[in-house]
Design a protein around this motif. Structure first.
Motif, PDB file in Angstrom:
ATOM      1  N   UNK A  21      -8.726   2.388 -12.762  1.00 39.74           N
ATOM      2  CA  UNK A  21      -9.654   1.502 -12.045  1.00 39.74           C
ATOM      3  C   UNK A  21      -9.073   0.114 -11.855  1.00 39.74           C
ATOM      4  N   UNK A  22      -8.294  -0.356 -12.831  1.00 41.94           N
ATOM      5  CA  UNK A  22      -7.651  -1.666 -12.677  1.00 41.94           C
ATOM      6  C   UNK A  22      -6.680  -1.645 -11.497  1.00 41.94           C
ATOM      7  N   UNK A  23      -5.837  -0.613 -11.447  1.00 44.72           N
ATOM      8  CA  UNK A  23      -4.859  -0.533 -10.363  1.00 44.72           C
ATOM      9  C   UNK A  23      -5.551  -0.329  -9.020  1.00 44.72           C
ATOM     10  N   UNK A  24      -6.623   0.466  -9.035  1.00 43.78           N
ATOM     11  CA  UNK A  24      -7.308   0.786  -7.785  1.00 43.78           C
ATOM     12  C   UNK A  24      -8.022  -0.447  -7.222  1.00 43.78           C
ATOM     13  N   UNK A  25      -8.809  -1.120  -8.070  1.00 43.75           N
ATOM     14  CA  UNK A  25      -9.579  -2.267  -7.576  1.00 43.75           C
ATOM     15  C   UNK A  25      -8.655  -3.434  -7.288  1.00 43.75           C
ATOM     16  N   UNK A  26      -7.701  -3.675  -8.214  1.00 53.51           N
ATOM     17  CA  UNK A  26      -6.720  -4.726  -7.958  1.00 53.51           C
ATOM     18  C   UNK A  26      -5.956  -4.447  -6.677  1.00 53.51           C
TER      19      UNK A  26
ATOM     20  N   UNK B 171       0.838  -1.198   0.000  1.00 51.67           N
ATOM     21  CA  UNK B 171       0.000   0.000   0.000  1.00 51.67           C
ATOM     22  C   UNK B 171       0.878   1.254   0.000  1.00 51.67           C
ATOM     23  N   UNK B 172       2.000   1.203   0.728  1.00 54.92           N
ATOM     24  CA  UNK B 172       2.883   2.365   0.745  1.00 54.92           C
ATOM     25  C   UNK B 172       3.513   2.574  -0.619  1.00 54.92           C
ATOM     26  N   UNK B 173       4.137   1.520  -1.144  1.00 56.88           N
ATOM     27  CA  UNK B 173       4.970   1.708  -2.321  1.00 56.88           C
ATOM     28  C   UNK B 173       4.141   1.709  -3.605  1.00 56.88           C
ATOM     29  N   UNK B 174       3.109   0.863  -3.661  1.00 59.20           N
ATOM     30  CA  UNK B 174       2.278   0.873  -4.860  1.00 59.20           C
ATOM     31  C   UNK B 174       1.104   1.841  -4.699  1.00 59.20           C
ATOM     32  N   UNK B 175       0.311   1.639  -3.652  1.00 64.72           N
ATOM     33  CA  UNK B 175      -0.910   2.427  -3.491  1.00 64.72           C
ATOM     34  C   UNK B 175      -0.628   3.903  -3.370  1.00 64.72           C
ATOM     35  N   UNK B 176       0.428   4.263  -2.633  1.00 62.36           N
ATOM     36  CA  UNK B 176       0.684   5.683  -2.464  1.00 62.36           C
ATOM     37  C   UNK B 176       1.728   6.187  -3.456  1.00 62.36           C
ATOM     38  N   UNK B 177       2.998   5.763  -3.302  1.00 55.39           N
ATOM     39  CA  UNK B 177       4.055   6.439  -4.053  1.00 55.39           C
ATOM     40  C   UNK B 177       4.033   6.116  -5.537  1.00 55.39           C
ATOM     41  N   UNK B 178       3.654   4.874  -5.892  1.00 55.95           N
ATOM     42  CA  UNK B 178       3.558   4.598  -7.322  1.00 55.95           C
ATOM     43  C   UNK B 178       2.380   5.348  -7.937  1.00 55.95           C
ATOM     44  N   UNK B 179       1.299   5.509  -7.187  1.00 55.10           N
ATOM     45  CA  UNK B 179       0.170   6.279  -7.713  1.00 55.10           C
ATOM     46  C   UNK B 179       0.607   7.724  -7.988  1.00 55.10           C
ATOM     47  N   UNK B 180       1.382   8.290  -7.049  1.00 51.77           N
ATOM     48  CA  UNK B 180       1.889   9.647  -7.283  1.00 51.77           C
ATOM     49  C   UNK B 180       2.736   9.687  -8.555  1.00 51.77           C
TER      50      UNK B 180
ATOM     51  N   UNK C 206      -3.439 -13.361  -6.131  1.00 54.52           N
ATOM     52  CA  UNK C 206      -3.007 -13.577  -7.506  1.00 54.52           C
ATOM     53  C   UNK C 206      -3.960 -12.899  -8.487  1.00 54.52           C
ATOM     54  N   UNK C 207      -5.271 -13.041  -8.241  1.00 57.71           N
ATOM     55  CA  UNK C 207      -6.246 -12.439  -9.164  1.00 57.71           C
ATOM     56  C   UNK C 207      -6.135 -10.910  -9.124  1.00 57.71           C
ATOM     57  N   UNK C 208      -6.012 -10.339  -7.905  1.00 59.94           N
ATOM     58  CA  UNK C 208      -5.869  -8.882  -7.857  1.00 59.94           C
ATOM     59  C   UNK C 208      -4.537  -8.455  -8.463  1.00 59.94           C
ATOM     60  N   UNK C 209      -3.531  -9.321  -8.315  1.00 62.82           N
ATOM     61  CA  UNK C 209      -2.250  -9.023  -8.949  1.00 62.82           C
ATOM     62  C   UNK C 209      -2.395  -8.956 -10.460  1.00 62.82           C
ATOM     63  N   UNK C 210      -3.173  -9.874 -11.016  1.00 61.40           N
ATOM     64  CA  UNK C 210      -3.415  -9.840 -12.461  1.00 61.40           C
ATOM     65  C   UNK C 210      -4.101  -8.540 -12.856  1.00 61.40           C
ATOM     66  N   UNK C 211      -5.079  -8.097 -12.029  1.00 56.61           N
ATOM     67  CA  UNK C 211      -5.779  -6.836 -12.348  1.00 56.61           C
ATOM     68  C   UNK C 211      -4.813  -5.666 -12.319  1.00 56.61           C
TER      69      UNK C 211
END
Lengths: 60, 189, 464
Positions: free
Chosen positions: C388-393, C351-360, C434-439
């Motif tokens: 939406x793919x990155x967010x929901x995944x 969540x830190x590295x993908x959800x926050x900083x990668x989103x930035x 795995x499924x969310x990773x695919x998304x």
């Protein structure tokens, strides 16, 4: 006094630390008044983000 | 002061480094100076003072095994620390004997340290002497042959290389043995 | 690399106009986006290995233990840090009102960075692993990283030194802070550890690991958010004063917290307590920043509907708030006894590295690339899909791992449950992962395709 969770040296360190932090916060607040951060022009810096629009045209 | 940090890049740099170094030095340089148990190898011959034993450096074969443990990234899924939690001492004990809590003086010769952060598999801090060589051979060839439901990868290239396999097992059998915590319950005896 | 102005237009530009070259930013952004895609494939393979452990299992260089460091280092240094550096090369000259000090030096930095990443792929797959988390790269690559970082630092500091405006916007402090702190944090984690052993080494290692996120990715990520949120919404920042509180408390508080990775472990109790106290104090910089950015959007939230960069930015701020609430909470001894070493940890880290900083970084890239190349974004609808793919995944990934982590922790604390049963119990969690990773990977593919299609596409396609 018997040793409890509230008599470890680290607890006293924490009290000292919070006290110092409080003093620093007061000091910095007064300092920020002196430096003019609460005056009308104190927030001018944040408009710098848009300065670029004035002197650069990317789209012909 | 604020104004200066706002308008003068050197001031901003200097101040941010000063603030950084206060905490940086107190948490990295000071602790090993204050807490000498970090660098003094474990040694205790008096049962009254708790578990006895002596930490000795690894021999050449064990070192080789350790290098394989590092190379294959075993430490991503296996920690090596019995924490100060009842659950850890009970779960990683053996045949009714609780595992002693890991202390810094047991890891003085560890380089790189293998404490780990994630237990996808069980902790290995006290695994030494629990399973024999044949068990490890079968387990490394395919973990699911011994432990149904395991998700550990198979390591055929280690099992098929006797030198590597023996080194790795020698390392594993030595883990956690500096504290002599279950003298009568060893598979070897 | 052609300037986008015809000679006549350049002549007509207002006096003092600066035409930014942006060659360095281009190279950094394009290569980082490519690594995002390539390392994304590895990420999906790793997630699959949790569900099908025999997948590709007979080749030593494709085992979990070899791919995981490649995933971590590739995402951190190949994608995220490179994208952040590219955006710094874009933002700093604009905020300083001057051209970048040296594009030549910048291009050399970009080339060196790519050499490092390719070297990392080869060495990590070969099993040349130093054995420290986040510091797996062998020492010769570490030295190259230091050299590249010095080149980056010189370029940025010289640009700042030549700046047109005296007062420095918050983004400039954060990027300068990042460059300096990173230098010392990186040296501690990759070189000081060479001379230590055992607990002492672990302490230095965790200081580095924690601050790799706290003093490298946080400051440069926030620098990007502080610049692109006002830009993308055409709304000035809520408060300059509050941004100072956030920055200076971050500078002081973050570095103390490394030992919270060893709570209950073989490390001095007083050091654990210090790290817990300072972890809680992290709430100060975090809430100062988050409030500032939310307040900026006050009355402007409707803009999120139209703007993909803003969607990414504001979701990133929400994830930042959540991550940095989790962090202090699970550094408490009681919570830590449950979640530490479980799947909660990768949930939190992602969540830190993908959800926050990668989103930035994604938002910055979406915003900057069309402007650098002076073309319209290839497809707004693809950009929305990538969001939406990155967010929901991402949400699926984070929430299942948190739940799974608590579940696992409680089972571990019940010693009557054999360890293997706690592994089997997590299987459904890993399937969802795995499924969310695919998304998420789909989102990355759409993002990378969109950016590359914009960069390589025909200028005539520019619609706006």
């Amino acid at each position: 006094m018997p040793a409890t969770d509230y008599t470890y040296p680290s607890v006293y360190f924490a009290y000292l630390f919070f006290f110092l932090s409080f003093l620093l916060a007061v000091y910095f607040f007064i300092r920020s008044r002196k430096d003019g951060y609460w005056e009308d022009k104190g927030e001018d810096v944040k408009f710098q983000v848009f300065q670029d629009d004035d002197n650069t045209r990317r789209t012909p | 002061m604020f104004k200066k940090a706002d308008n003068n890049a050197l001031w901003a740099i200097g101040l941010s480094l000063v603030l950084f170094f206060i905490g940086g030095i107190i948490t990295t340089v000071v602790p090993p100076l204050v807490d000498t148990s970090w660098s003094k190898p474990f040694e205790n011959h008096d049962p009254a003072k708790g578990v006895t034993g002596k930490l000795v450096p690894l021999n050449e074969q064990q070192k080789k095994g350790r290098a394989i443990y590092v190379r294959e990234g075993c430490w991503y899924c296996h920690t090596q620390q019995i924490r100060t939690l009842l659950a850890d001492t009970k779960r990683y004990g053996w045949r009714g004997v609780d595992a002693p809590i890991s202390t810094p003086d047991e890891f003085v010769y560890d380089d790189p340290h293998m404490f780990g952060t994630k237990r996808t598999g069980p902790d290995l801090a006290r695994v030494g002497g629990k399973y024999d060589t044949q068990w490890h051979r079968t387990h490394f060839r395919n973990p699911r042959d011994l432990v149904k439901g395991s998700i550990m990868p198979a390591y055929p290239w280690i099992v098929n290389n006797p030198e590597e396999f023996n080194a790795l097992v020698a390392y594993l059998q030595n883990l956690g043995r500096s504290k002599d915590w279950r003298p009568a319950n060893d598979y070897e005896k | 690399m052609q300037p986008q102005f015809s000679k006549a237009e350049a002549a007509n530009a207002p006096t003092g106009a600066i035409i930014h070259d942006d060659a360095t930013a281009k190279w950094f952004l394009v290569s980082s986006v490519a690594y995002f895609f390539i390392v994304g494939i590895i990420a999906v393979i790793i997630a699959a290995k949790f569900v099908w452990p025999d997948l590709m299992g007979t080749m030593s260089w494709l085992t979990y233990g070899r791919l995981r460091p490649l995933h971590v280092n590739g995402m951190l240094f190949g994608w995220l840090l490179a994208a952040d550096m590219g955006l710094a090369y874009y933002v700093i000259p604009r905020l300083c009102g001057v051209k970048l000090w040296s594009e030549k030096l910048g291009l050399a930095t970009a080339a060196l960075w790519n050499v490092i990443i390719l070297g990392a792929v080869v060495t990590l797959l070969a099993g040349l692993n130093q054995g420290w988390e986040y510091a797996e790269l062998p020492w010769y690559l570490d030295i190259l990283v230091v050299v590249a970082w010095i080149m980056f630092g010189i370029n940025i500091f010289m640009t700042v030194a030549n700046r047109k405006y005296q007062a420095m916007y918050v983004t400039i402090w954060y990027i300068m802070g990042c460059i300096l702190w990173t230098a010392f944090v990186y040296l501690t984690g990759n070189f000081a550890t060479l001379f230590t052993t055992g607990t002492n080494q672990a302490n230095l290692n965790w200081m580095y690991v924690h601050n790799a996120v706290g003093l490298i990715f946080t400051p440069i990520g926030l620098a990007i958010a502080y610049y692109f949120i006002p830009r993308a919404s055409s709304t000035p920042l809520h408060s300059h004063k509050l941004s100072m509180v956030g920055f200076w408390s971050l500078a002081f508080v973050y570095v103390w917290t490394g030992a919270h990775h060893m709570l209950h472990g073989p490390i001095s109790q007083w050091l654990q307590t210090i790290s817990i106290a300072f972890s809680l104090m992290l709430l100060i910089p975090v809430w100062a920043v988050v409030y500032n950015l939310f307040a900026t959007m006050k009355g402007q939230w409707h803009q999120l509907r139209e703007s993909v960069p803003l969607k990414f930015l504001m979701s990133g701020v929400v994830f930042y708030l959540l991550t940095c609430f989790q962090g202090p909470m699970h550094s408490l001894r009681t919570v830590n006894a449950i979640v530490s070493k479980t799947d909660w940890i990768p949930g939190h880290a992602h969540m830190a590295v993908l959800g926050c900083f990668s989103f930035f970084a994604i938002a910055g890239t979406y915003y900057a690339v069309p402007r650098i190349w002076n073309k319209a974004l290839h497809s707004d609808s693809l950009a929305n899909w990538s969001y939406w793919m990155l967010m929901i995944g991402g949400l699926g990934f984070f929430t299942t791992l948190w739940l799974g982590g608590f579940w696992q922790g409680w089972q571990w604390n019940n010693v009557s449950i054999p360890f293997i049963d706690t592994v089997i119990a997590l299987k459904p969690i890993w399937i969802v992962r795995f499924v969310s990773g695919l998304m998420m990977f789909t989102g990355i593919v759409l993002f990378a395709y969109n950016i590359l299609a914009t960069a390589l596409g025909n200028p005539e396609e520019a619609a706006v």
